[in-house]
Scaffold this motif. Structure first.
Motif, PDB file in Angstrom:
ATOM      1  N   ALA A  21      35.959  45.612  44.777  1.00 53.40           N
ATOM      2  CA  ALA A  21      36.796  46.560  44.557  1.00 53.40           C
ATOM      3  C   ALA A  21      36.710  46.013  42.561  1.00 53.40           C
ATOM      4  N   ALA A  22      37.208  44.449  43.044  1.00 51.06           N
ATOM      5  CA  ALA A  22      37.907  44.098  41.592  1.00 51.06           C
ATOM      6  C   ALA A  22      36.299  44.030  41.171  1.00 51.06           C
ATOM      7  N   ARG A  23      35.142  42.944  42.117  1.00 55.23           N
ATOM      8  CA  ARG A  23      34.048  42.328  41.652  1.00 55.23           C
ATOM      9  C   ARG A  23      33.347  43.472  40.546  1.00 55.23           C
ATOM     10  N   PHE A  24      33.591  44.659  40.940  1.00 53.97           N
ATOM     11  CA  PHE A  24      32.424  45.778  40.378  1.00 53.97           C
ATOM     12  C   PHE A  24      32.614  46.787  39.653  1.00 53.97           C
ATOM     13  N   ALA A  25      34.264  47.336  39.758  1.00 52.80           N
ATOM     14  CA  ALA A  25      34.853  47.771  38.905  1.00 52.80           C
ATOM     15  C   ALA A  25      35.237  47.621  37.672  1.00 52.80           C
ATOM     16  N   ASP A  26      35.452  48.726  36.928  1.00 53.79           N
ATOM     17  CA  ASP A  26      35.858  48.372  35.394  1.00 53.79           C
ATOM     18  C   ASP A  26      36.844  49.880  35.211  1.00 53.79           C
TER      19      ASP A  26
END
Length: 281
Positions: free
Chosen positions: A203-208
């Motif tokens: 979630a942290a890696r791919f979300a804005d």
């Protein structure tokens, strides 16, 4: 103006409320991830936002219109959803399944036009599944099938795509493959992506933008920096998390965590639990 938002939204089954008085804006042309413990209302919110289920009160507004009043085919041209457990595609070829994404544009006897076939092939090309076009969906691997379902969603030609746990049951390589595809669609085609993920580091890696839910209410909504931190994760997951930095993205990541005991969340287990499903490329 934000295209999609909810206002004091309540969703439930019978007399039991699952999502409570929820007001949130979905950023345009970004990747939004919804996180939270099982049963907190993540999937329920997605289903209501795409009108799979009805909401009890409040509103869901897209382009200034309440989605409850929007014509089905018009709404299907604006948003697509890939559910957590897509219906069986037994007996269908890949091309046939992806063609179902053209339903909102069909008229009369529902025959596919030249434009429909062009869009189908485009969706297959973008998702790297064009070589599977004539193969049965049942003959594909889990990762390949997931990409085909995404191709069907793309064939709808919507600017907003909802995905409910798109990496479930996939191994780490296929999870990364699917998430990188969604990131590519967002960056290159400016698709607004809204998805539910269980893995905090994914979630942290791919979300804005991240929306953290607990018991149907928003604990925190904001950037990765604002949501993936000790205090928010303690409230949402009842854990004592150590937050570090992903050396490849410099985004926050959950390095390890302790389970908290008791209602006061003061006691901790003696053994730390390593973060699961860490991925790298």
């Amino acid at each position: 103006m934000v295209r999609l938002y909810t206002d004091q939204l309540n969703i439930g089954y019978g007399e039991r409320l699952i999502v409570k008085n929820l007001s949130v804006e979905i950023p345009d042309n970004q990747i939004t991830t919804i996180i939270g413990a099982n049963g907190c209302g993540k999937s329920t919110l997605l289903k209501a936002a795409t009108r799979i289920i009805s909401h009890q009160s409040g509103s869901i507004v897209l382009d200034g219109e309440h989605i409850a009043k929007e014509h089905t085919k018009i709404l299907a041209r604006k948003m697509a959803i890939l559910p957590q457990a897509p219906e069986s595609a037994s007996g269908l070829t890949v091309g046939e399944l992806v063609s179902y994404g053209r339903f909102p544009y069909q008229t009369g006897f529902g025959r596919l036009s030249k434009k429909d076939y062009e869009v189908i092939d485009w969706a297959l090309e973008v998702t790297g599944t064009i070589d599977f076009k004539l193969r049965p969906v049942d003959a594909l691997s889990g990762g390949q099938r997931q990409r085909v379902w995404i191709a069907m969603a793309l064939a709808q030609e919507t600017e907003i795509i909802f995905l409910d746990e798109p990496t479930t049951y996939l191994d780490l390589a296929h999870q990364l493959e699917v998430l990188e595809l969604l990131q590519k669609l967002n960056r290159e085609q400016e698709r607004t992506i809204v998805m539910v993920l269980h893995d905090l580091n994914q979630a942290a890696r791919f979300a804005d933008y991240i929306i953290a839910l607990k018991n149907g209410e928003i604990v925190k909504a904001g950037t990765c920096e604002e949501v993936i931190n000790h205090d928010v994760l303690k409230k949402v997951f009842h854990i004592d998390a150590e937050i570090g930095r992903d050396p490849r993205t410099n985004k926050p990541m959950c390095v390890t965590y302790n389970l908290l005991k008791g209602d006061n969340q003061n006691e901790q287990t003696t053994n730390s639990v390593p973060a699961l499903h860490l991925i790298s490329s």
